[in-house]
Scaffold this motif. Structure first.
Motif, PDB file in Angstrom:
ATOM      1  N   PRO A  35       0.798  -1.236   0.000  1.00 37.44           N
ATOM      2  CA  PRO A  35       0.000   0.000   0.000  1.00 37.44           C
ATOM      3  C   PRO A  35       0.828   1.283   0.000  1.00 37.44           C
ATOM      4  O   PRO A  35       0.278   2.362  -0.254  1.00 37.44           O
ATOM      5  CB  PRO A  35      -0.823  -0.111   1.291  1.00 37.44           C
ATOM      6  N   TYR A  36       2.126   1.195   0.259  1.00 35.61           N
ATOM      7  CA  TYR A  36       2.971   2.385   0.245  1.00 35.61           C
ATOM      8  C   TYR A  36       3.556   2.670  -1.140  1.00 35.61           C
ATOM      9  O   TYR A  36       4.206   3.700  -1.335  1.00 35.61           O
ATOM     10  CB  TYR A  36       4.111   2.241   1.254  1.00 35.61           C
ATOM     11  N   LEU A  37       3.346   1.765  -2.096  1.00 31.98           N
ATOM     12  CA  LEU A  37       3.940   1.917  -3.426  1.00 31.98           C
ATOM     13  C   LEU A  37       3.573   3.232  -4.115  1.00 31.98           C
ATOM     14  O   LEU A  37       4.445   3.860  -4.739  1.00 31.98           O
ATOM     15  CB  LEU A  37       3.524   0.742  -4.328  1.00 31.98           C
ATOM     16  N   PRO A  38       2.316   3.682  -4.060  1.00 30.81           N
ATOM     17  CA  PRO A  38       1.981   4.918  -4.786  1.00 30.81           C
ATOM     18  C   PRO A  38       2.781   6.135  -4.334  1.00 30.81           C
ATOM     19  O   PRO A  38       2.863   7.126  -5.066  1.00 30.81           O
ATOM     20  CB  PRO A  38       0.482   5.098  -4.493  1.00 30.81           C
ATOM     21  N   LEU A  39       3.376   6.065  -3.144  1.00 31.22           N
ATOM     22  CA  LEU A  39       4.141   7.194  -2.627  1.00 31.22           C
ATOM     23  C   LEU A  39       5.619   7.124  -2.985  1.00 31.22           C
ATOM     24  O   LEU A  39       6.351   8.109  -2.806  1.00 31.22           O
ATOM     25  CB  LEU A  39       4.014   7.246  -1.098  1.00 31.22           C
ATOM     26  N   ALA A  40       6.074   5.999  -3.482  1.00 27.73           N
ATOM     27  CA  ALA A  40       7.514   5.746  -3.589  1.00 27.73           C
ATOM     28  C   ALA A  40       8.212   6.642  -4.602  1.00 27.73           C
ATOM     29  O   ALA A  40       9.387   6.984  -4.434  1.00 27.73           O
ATOM     30  CB  ALA A  40       7.761   4.275  -3.932  1.00 27.73           C
ATOM     31  N   ALA A  41       7.512   7.035  -5.665  1.00 27.77           N
ATOM     32  CA  ALA A  41       8.161   7.831  -6.708  1.00 27.77           C
ATOM     33  C   ALA A  41       8.714   9.141  -6.160  1.00 27.77           C
ATOM     34  O   ALA A  41       9.763   9.617  -6.619  1.00 27.77           O
ATOM     35  CB  ALA A  41       7.187   8.097  -7.848  1.00 27.77           C
ATOM     36  N   LYS A  42       8.026   9.711  -5.176  1.00 23.87           N
ATOM     37  CA  LYS A  42       8.438  11.010  -4.637  1.00 23.87           C
ATOM     38  C   LYS A  42       9.004  10.910  -3.224  1.00 23.87           C
ATOM     39  O   LYS A  42       9.222  11.944  -2.577  1.00 23.87           O
ATOM     40  CB  LYS A  42       7.243  11.968  -4.650  1.00 23.87           C
ATOM     41  N   ALA A  43       9.240   9.701  -2.747  1.00 25.17           N
ATOM     42  CA  ALA A  43       9.713   9.518  -1.372  1.00 25.17           C
ATOM     43  C   ALA A  43      10.981   8.677  -1.370  1.00 25.17           C
ATOM     44  O   ALA A  43      10.911   7.448  -1.445  1.00 25.17           O
ATOM     45  CB  ALA A  43       8.629   8.863  -0.522  1.00 25.17           C
ATOM     46  N   PRO A  44      12.158   9.294  -1.285  1.00 25.13           N
ATOM     47  CA  PRO A  44      13.412   8.520  -1.342  1.00 25.13           C
ATOM     48  C   PRO A  44      13.529   7.487  -0.229  1.00 25.13           C
ATOM     49  O   PRO A  44      14.127   6.430  -0.432  1.00 25.13           O
ATOM     50  CB  PRO A  44      14.500   9.592  -1.246  1.00 25.13           C
ATOM     51  N   GLU A  45      12.967   7.785   0.956  1.00 23.26           N
ATOM     52  CA  GLU A  45      13.064   6.819   2.048  1.00 23.26           C
ATOM     53  C   GLU A  45      12.284   5.540   1.721  1.00 23.26           C
ATOM     54  O   GLU A  45      12.703   4.429   2.089  1.00 23.26           O
ATOM     55  CB  GLU A  45      12.576   7.440   3.368  1.00 23.26           C
ATOM     56  N   LEU A  46      11.167   5.679   1.018  1.00 20.51           N
ATOM     57  CA  LEU A  46      10.397   4.495   0.628  1.00 20.51           C
ATOM     58  C   LEU A  46      11.091   3.731  -0.492  1.00 20.51           C
ATOM     59  O   LEU A  46      11.040   2.493  -0.528  1.00 20.51           O
ATOM     60  CB  LEU A  46       8.988   4.889   0.216  1.00 20.51           C
TER      61      LEU A  46
END
Length: 484
Positions: free
Chosen positions: A111-122
C-alpha cells in the motif's frame, strides 16, 4: 506474543478477553496506539503526510483512529533496515512471529507503493525488500518463511521436527505457489510506480530464473520433483500424504501447490487461485524481462509458460454453481474432482480481481465471488456479530477481517456503496477495542480473536481506507452511525 506461539495458539482466553473488555472504554478516547516516533522501526514523511490527509476526510472518529493505528503498522513495528553487500536490506517480519514470509512482506509494503516515486526513504525500503526477497529465494525457493539471520536455523517450535530439507535461513518450508508470485508482483509494481531500475541486478535476475524453474518443476511432468514435506502432528492441515508429496494428480499443465496461502495443506494440489496468480505474474515477469532486463528470450519463456497455465486453467480449473453456471474452483486434481470453498487469505477466490488475476467485471469472477460469500462455501460464517469468510487455519466460526476488507475493495471497484459501508461498519464493530485488525474473530463474539499483532491485516485495512478516500470520499464524510 512470543515468536514461538503458533497462530492456532493465539486465541485469547477468558481472562484476556475480560481484560480487553475492561479496556475498551479507555479505547473510546481514541488515543493513538502507534509507538512513539523515536521507537518506530521505520519513519516515512510521505506516509505521515498521507495519514494526515486521509484522516482529515474521515468523519467517523473511531474509523479515523483505526486508520491511523493500522495503516503505518508495518513501518512502525515490523521493518528492520540494514545493508547487505553495500545495498539496502529490509527484513519485514509478519508481526507476532519474528520471521519474514515472502507473501506477507510483499503485501505489507504494497500500500505504500503509490508514494515511492516522490519519497526517497520508501525507495530505499522497497529496494531493501526486493533484494532481501531475492536472497531468500536463492536460499530455498520452496520455503515460505525465512529467518532474520540468513545463517540461523529455524527457531519456530512447530518446524523443528519437519521431515524436509531445512537449510540455514529457512524458518518454515511449506511449498506455496504464491510465495514466489508475490515478490514478482512487488518488483513489477515498484518498477511501474517509480521507473527505478536499481533493484534489478544480477542477483535478482538469478532469483527470477529460480522462480520460473521452480514453478516448472512443480508442474511435475517428468516426475514428482525435488520437494517433499511431512510434519509429526495430529493436524491434517499441517502435513502431506503419500510420503510428503500430496494427493495424486493428473498432469495437465497446472502447477502443484502443497500448501495454501494460509499455510494449510491443500486437499487437491492444483490450487486454482494460486495458479491464476502465477499466470498473471509470469506475464509481469515477461514485461520486466523485456523492458528492464532486456532479455527477450526469458520474456518469451515466461509468456509461453503463462499461456500454458492459462489454457490448463480454462480446461480444468472450473466447476459448476448450483444453478449450473461455471465458477472457478478452489482446488482440483486434474481427474475431474473439484473442491469449492474459499479461504480468507490472498490469493483466494475473493481476491482474484484485487491481485490483478481477473478483471473485476469478468462474469465468472463475479459469480465465483458471490458464491464464495454464501453458505455454499463451508468456511463462510454468519453470526450475531458479523458474516464473512474464514478457513480451517484458525478454525470454524472464526471470520477473518481480511475477507471483509477484500469484499470492501471489490465493492468499491464495482460502485457498490452499500456493501462498502457495511464492511466498514463490521470492521469498526469487531476490533474488540484494540484499535487494530486481527487474524480472525468469532462470528458471535469479537472479543475472542487470534493474533493481536498481524501487520498484513492492519496495512490492508489502511489500504481500503486510502482507496475510499481517493475514489469515494463521500462515503467517509459522515460518521458511519449516521448513514442509513
Amino acid at each position: 506474543m512470543s515468536a514461538c506461539l503458533s497462530r492456532r495458539e493465539a486465541m485469547l482466553g477468558g481472562a484476556a478477553a475480560a481484560a480487553l473488555a475492561a479496556g475498551s472504554a479507555k479505547a473510546q478516547t481514541f488515543v493513538s496506539h502507534r509507538p512513539p516516533t523515536a521507537s518506530r522501526r521505520f519513519v516515512s514523511p510521505a506516509v505521515e503526510v498521507l495519514i494526515k490527509r486521509v484522516k482529515a476526510k474521515v468523519a467517523d472518529p473511531e474509523l479515523a483512529w483505526l486508520f491511523e493505528n493500522c495503516f503505518p503498522n508495518t513501518l512502525d513495528t515490523t521493518v528492520f533496515l540494514g545493508e547487505a553487500g553495500g545495498k539496502p536490506d529490509a527484513f519485514v517480519m509478519t508481526g507476532d512471529i519474528d520471521c519474514m514470509w515472502l507473501r506477507d512482506s510483499s503485501a505489507q509494503v504494497w500500500p505504500y507503493l503509490p508514494l515511492a516515486a516522490k519519497a526517497p526513504e520508501l525507495r530505499t525500503l522497497f529496494r531493501g525488500v526486493i533484494g532481501r526477497q531475492a536472497r531468500c529465494i536463492l536460499i530455498d525457493p520452496y520455503a515460505n518463511a525465512y529467518m532474520r539471520d540468513p545463517s540461523a536455523r529455524t527457531n519456530l517450535k512447530w518446524s523443528l521436527r519437519d521431515v524436509t530439507e531445512m537449510r540455514p535461513g529457512v524458518a518454515e518450508r511449506k511449498w506455496e505457489i504464491d510465495s514466489l508470485c508475490y515478490p514478482v508482483r512487488l518488483a513489477h509494481g515498484y518498477w511501474r510506480a517509480t521507473g527505478d531500475l536499481t533493484p534489478f541486478d544480477a542477483e535478482w535476475r538469478q532469483a527470477m530464473t529460480v522462480v520460473v524453474r521452480t514453478l516448472r518443476e512443480q508442474q511435475r511432468k517428468d516426475g514428482p520433483g525435488p520437494y517433499a514435506f511431512q510434519r509429526p502432528t495430529t493436524l491434517a492441515t499441517e502435513t502431506l500424504m503419500l510420503e510428503g508429496r500430496g494427493a495424486p494428480t493428473r498432469k495437465v499443465g497446472l502447477i502443484h501447490s502443497m500448501f495454501r496461502p494460509s499455510d494449510d495443506a491443500c486437499v487437491y494440489p492444483f490450487l486454482i487461485p494460486s495458479n491464476l496468480f502465477a499466470a498473471a505474474v509470469l506475464r509481469q515477469l515477461a514485461e520486466l524481462s523485456t523492458e528492464v532486463l532486456k532479455d527477450p528470450v526469458f520474456a518469451a519463456e515466461c509468456v509461453a509458460f503463462a499461456d500454458e497455465v492459462s489454457a490448463a486453467l480454462k480446461a480444468h480449473g472450473m466447476t459448476l454453481a448450483p444453478d449450473g453456471q461455471p465458477v472457478w474452483a478452489f482446488e482440483v486434481d486434474g481427474y475431474g474432482n473439484a473442491l469449492f470453498m474459499d479461504d480468507a487469505n490472498a490469493p483466494g477466490l475473493l481476491s482474484l480481481a484485487y491481485l490483478g488475476c481477473i478483471p473485476h467485471d469478468d462474469p465468472v469472477f463475479r459469480r465465483t465471488a458471490a458464491l464464495a460469500w454464501s453458505e455454499r462455501n463451508p468456511y463462510f460464517f454468519k453470526g450475531h456479530a458479523a458474516e464473512g469468510i474464514g478457513g480451517p487455519h484458525a478454525g470454524l466460526d472464526l471470520i477473518w477481517p481480511m475477507s471483509l476488507i477484500m469484499r470492501g475493495l471489490n465493492a468499491l471497484a464495482d460502485g457498490d456503496d452499500a456493501t462498502v459501508l457495511a464492511c466498514l461498519r463490521t470492521l469498526k464493530a469487531t476490533h474488540a477495542g484494540t484499535g487494530f485488525m486481527h487474524e480472525a474473530f468469532h462470528k458471535d463474539d469479537p472479543s475472542k480473536f487470534t493474533r493481536d499483532w498481524f501487520a498484513w491485516a492492519n496495512t490492508l485495512f489502511g489500504e481500503l481506507i486510502v482507496e475510499i478516500a481517493d475514489r469515494k470520499p463521500a462515503l467517509l464524510a459522515r460518521p458511519l452511525d449516521s448513514i442509513a
